[in-house]
Design a protein around this motif. Structure first.
Motif, PDB file in Angstrom:
ATOM      1  N   GLY A  40      70.818  63.881  48.702  1.00 32.25           N
ATOM      2  CA  GLY A  40      72.090  64.013  48.003  1.00 32.25           C
ATOM      3  C   GLY A  40      73.063  62.927  48.382  1.00 32.25           C
ATOM      4  N   ALA A  41      73.068  62.550  49.672  1.00 33.90           N
ATOM      5  CA  ALA A  41      73.942  61.475  50.122  1.00 33.90           C
ATOM      6  C   ALA A  41      73.575  60.149  49.474  1.00 33.90           C
ATOM      7  CB  ALA A  41      73.874  61.353  51.645  1.00 33.90           C
ATOM      8  N   VAL A  42      72.276  59.895  49.374  1.00 37.52           N
ATOM      9  CA  VAL A  42      71.805  58.641  48.770  1.00 37.52           C
ATOM     10  C   VAL A  42      72.176  58.570  47.293  1.00 37.52           C
ATOM     11  CG1 VAL A  42      69.726  57.384  48.094  1.00 37.52           C
ATOM     12  CG2 VAL A  42      69.943  58.266  50.425  1.00 37.52           C
ATOM     13  N   LEU A  43      72.001  59.691  46.591  1.00 36.74           N
ATOM     14  CA  LEU A  43      72.197  59.697  45.141  1.00 36.74           C
ATOM     15  C   LEU A  43      73.620  60.009  44.716  1.00 36.74           C
ATOM     16  CD1 LEU A  43      68.920  61.612  44.270  1.00 36.74           C
ATOM     17  CD2 LEU A  43      69.370  59.188  43.843  1.00 36.74           C
ATOM     18  N   GLY A  44      74.439  60.525  45.640  1.00 30.76           N
ATOM     19  CA  GLY A  44      75.797  60.899  45.276  1.00 30.76           C
ATOM     20  C   GLY A  44      75.860  62.175  44.475  1.00 30.76           C
ATOM     21  N   PRO A  46      75.372  66.726  44.698  1.00 31.64           N
ATOM     22  CA  PRO A  46      75.312  67.839  45.638  1.00 31.64           C
ATOM     23  C   PRO A  46      73.891  68.062  46.135  1.00 31.64           C
ATOM     24  CG  PRO A  46      76.647  68.408  43.729  1.00 31.64           C
ATOM     25  CD  PRO A  46      75.968  67.105  43.410  1.00 31.64           C
ATOM     26  N   ALA A  47      73.771  68.446  47.387  1.00 33.09           N
ATOM     27  CA  ALA A  47      72.454  68.625  47.987  1.00 33.09           C
ATOM     28  C   ALA A  47      71.643  69.692  47.271  1.00 33.09           C
ATOM     29  CB  ALA A  47      72.600  68.982  49.466  1.00 33.09           C
ATOM     30  N   ASP A  48      72.305  70.691  46.666  1.00 29.33           N
ATOM     31  CA  ASP A  48      71.542  71.750  46.015  1.00 29.33           C
ATOM     32  C   ASP A  48      70.945  71.313  44.683  1.00 29.33           C
ATOM     33  OD1 ASP A  48      73.823  71.725  44.476  1.00 29.33           O
ATOM     34  OD2 ASP A  48      74.526  73.703  45.089  1.00 29.33           O
ATOM     35  N   GLU A  49      71.188  70.070  44.267  1.00 25.87           N
ATOM     36  CA  GLU A  49      70.514  69.531  43.082  1.00 25.87           C
ATOM     37  C   GLU A  49      69.191  68.861  43.447  1.00 25.87           C
ATOM     38  OE1 GLU A  49      72.943  67.094  40.596  1.00 25.87           O
ATOM     39  OE2 GLU A  49      74.607  68.534  40.546  1.00 25.87           O
ATOM     40  N   VAL A  50      68.888  68.817  44.761  1.00 29.17           N
ATOM     41  CA  VAL A  50      67.644  68.211  45.242  1.00 29.17           C
ATOM     42  C   VAL A  50      66.663  69.327  45.590  1.00 29.17           C
ATOM     43  CG1 VAL A  50      66.579  66.797  47.035  1.00 29.17           C
ATOM     44  CG2 VAL A  50      68.849  66.196  46.134  1.00 29.17           C
ATOM     45  N   VAL A  51      65.434  69.200  45.092  1.00 31.41           N
ATOM     46  CA  VAL A  51      64.377  70.170  45.371  1.00 31.41           C
ATOM     47  C   VAL A  51      63.401  69.543  46.364  1.00 31.41           C
ATOM     48  CG1 VAL A  51      62.477  71.510  44.385  1.00 31.41           C
ATOM     49  CG2 VAL A  51      64.609  71.200  43.092  1.00 31.41           C
ATOM     50  N   VAL A  52      62.992  70.319  47.375  1.00 26.16           N
ATOM     51  CA  VAL A  52      62.055  69.827  48.381  1.00 26.16           C
ATOM     52  C   VAL A  52      60.806  70.693  48.370  1.00 26.16           C
ATOM     53  CG1 VAL A  52      61.649  69.396  50.826  1.00 26.16           C
ATOM     54  CG2 VAL A  52      63.901  68.937  49.835  1.00 26.16           C
ATOM     55  N   GLY A  53      59.669  70.073  48.119  1.00 26.04           N
ATOM     56  CA  GLY A  53      58.379  70.740  48.211  1.00 26.04           C
ATOM     57  C   GLY A  53      57.530  70.084  49.286  1.00 26.04           C
ATOM     58  N   ARG A  54      56.287  70.511  49.398  1.00 30.78           N
ATOM     59  CA  ARG A  54      55.375  69.978  50.403  1.00 30.78           C
ATOM     60  C   ARG A  54      53.991  69.774  49.805  1.00 30.78           C
ATOM     61  NH1 ARG A  54      57.659  68.292  55.405  1.00 30.78           N
ATOM     62  NH2 ARG A  54      59.575  69.492  55.658  1.00 30.78           N
ATOM     63  N   GLU A  55      53.355  68.657  50.165  1.00 31.66           N
ATOM     64  CA  GLU A  55      51.953  68.469  49.863  1.00 31.66           C
ATOM     65  C   GLU A  55      51.121  69.329  50.821  1.00 31.66           C
ATOM     66  OE1 GLU A  55      51.115  64.335  50.224  1.00 31.66           O
ATOM     67  OE2 GLU A  55      52.232  63.768  48.410  1.00 31.66           O
ATOM     68  N   PRO A  56      49.836  69.534  50.536  1.00 34.00           N
ATOM     69  CA  PRO A  56      48.999  70.302  51.471  1.00 34.00           C
ATOM     70  C   PRO A  56      49.005  69.721  52.883  1.00 34.00           C
ATOM     71  CG  PRO A  56      47.886  70.071  49.366  1.00 34.00           C
ATOM     72  CD  PRO A  56      49.127  69.221  49.286  1.00 34.00           C
ATOM     73  N   SER A  57      49.176  68.421  53.000  1.00 31.56           N
ATOM     74  CA  SER A  57      49.217  67.783  54.314  1.00 31.56           C
ATOM     75  C   SER A  57      50.520  68.039  55.051  1.00 31.56           C
ATOM     76  CB  SER A  57      49.027  66.269  54.163  1.00 31.56           C
ATOM     77  OG  SER A  57      50.130  65.693  53.476  1.00 31.56           O
ATOM     78  N   GLY A  64      63.873  67.635  41.420  1.00 34.08           N
ATOM     79  CA  GLY A  64      65.234  67.781  40.941  1.00 34.08           C
ATOM     80  C   GLY A  64      65.875  66.417  40.745  1.00 34.08           C
ATOM     81  N   ALA A  65      67.095  66.259  41.223  1.00 37.03           N
ATOM     82  CA  ALA A  65      67.812  64.991  41.070  1.00 37.03           C
ATOM     83  C   ALA A  65      67.132  63.846  41.807  1.00 37.03           C
ATOM     84  CB  ALA A  65      69.251  65.146  41.576  1.00 37.03           C
ATOM     85  N   ALA A  66      66.264  64.173  42.786  1.00 32.69           N
ATOM     86  CA  ALA A  66      65.623  63.137  43.604  1.00 32.69           C
ATOM     87  C   ALA A  66      64.180  62.873  43.186  1.00 32.69           C
ATOM     88  CB  ALA A  66      65.678  63.538  45.078  1.00 32.69           C
ATOM     89  N   ARG A 216      79.341  73.972  48.868  1.00 35.53           N
ATOM     90  CA  ARG A 216      78.401  74.009  47.751  1.00 35.53           C
ATOM     91  C   ARG A 216      77.229  73.071  47.947  1.00 35.53           C
ATOM     92  NH1 ARG A 216      79.854  71.904  43.654  1.00 35.53           N
ATOM     93  NH2 ARG A 216      81.778  70.878  44.292  1.00 35.53           N
ATOM     94  N   GLY A 217      76.935  72.724  49.223  1.00 36.64           N
ATOM     95  CA  GLY A 217      75.753  71.932  49.505  1.00 36.64           C
ATOM     96  C   GLY A 217      75.928  70.461  49.249  1.00 36.64           C
ATOM     97  N   ALA A 218      77.113  70.013  48.824  1.00 39.45           N
ATOM     98  CA  ALA A 218      77.296  68.590  48.569  1.00 39.45           C
ATOM     99  C   ALA A 218      77.198  67.824  49.875  1.00 39.45           C
ATOM    100  CB  ALA A 218      78.657  68.337  47.928  1.00 39.45           C
TER     101      ALA A 218
END
Length: 237
Positions: A40-44, A46-57, A64-66, A216-218
């Protein structure tokens, strides 16, 4: 190092490979919130617009925004590091500088050439040089998505590499690019990328502590002008 919230960067990091550092009190801080705050900081946004998942590794996948950005995260007590770039997989590893039997550990874990090189360093210099080798190997493992498995501790890295923000190819293994960017006192930091990272500009930024981030996670105060932007112990993904 500058404060990510003092930057102006409303778009993806283009030819930059960004390393965002955050002082953390937790021994094992949660990686996903940190990744969302950093992206979120890089893109400007809110952090809650970024989705984080994981590969099997275990390697993080941003959405999301990222979406389309690559990320890696590492932490030790006192410091967390996130690497973010758009030019292929990235890897980051941070370690706390401390006294350790560097020559003996190198004989146990590294190849003969690296162990011999380390044994030839002045004794007072060996811990930091050992950790510089270790963090490079961890960072490359994260680029590959394999960590230190499959002989990761035997992968060649740059011997005697000084701290700096220039990504250099690993001698004899040009498909990897590595830098040892400056870190807060008492820590060692390594960042790696694949062949796509050639020519990338490496920047190191500081994230504000969570209490200083807006609601709000920004990650940072404004979206329009100012954006926020052994295993020894520091590995995550």
């Amino acid at each position: 190092m500058s404060d990510a919230c003092a930057r102006t960067s409303p778009t993806a990091p283009d030819d930059r490979l960004l390393v965002l550092l955050a002082h953390t009190a937790e021994r094992h801080p949660a990686g996903a919130p940190l990744l969302r705050a950093a992206a979120g900081a890089v893109l400007g946004v809110p952090a809650d617009e970024v989705v984080v998942g994981r590969e099997p590794s275990g390697r993080p996948v941003l959405g999301g925004a990222a979406r389309g950005l690559h990320a890696s995260v590492s932490h030790v007590p006192g410091l967390s590091a996130v690497a973010i770039g758009s030019r292929g997989p990235v890897g980051v590893d941070v370690e706390r500088l401390r006294a350790l039997p560097a020559a003996a550990l190198a004989r146990r874990w590294f190849g003969a050439g690296e162990a011999g090189w380390l044994a030839g360093r002045p004794e007072a210099e060996r811990p930091v040089q050992f950790l510089r080798l270790w963090t490079q190997k961890e960072a490359i493992g994260k680029v590959l998505g394999t960590g230190l498995s499959d002989g990761g501790l035997l992968r060649p890295v740059r011997l005697g590499a000084p701290a700096g923000t220039v990504l250099h190819p690993v001698p004899g293994v040009p498909r990897f690019y590595i830098a040892l960017p400056p870190a807060p006192e008492g820590f060692v930091l390594a960042v790696a990328g694949g062949p796509e990272a050639a020519g990338s500009r490496l920047e190191v930024l500081m994230l504000p502590p969570p209490a200083a981030r807006p609601d709000r996670g920004a990650a940072c105060p404004s979206r329009s002008g100012e954006t926020g932007a052994a295993r020894t112990s520091g590995s995550e993904a």
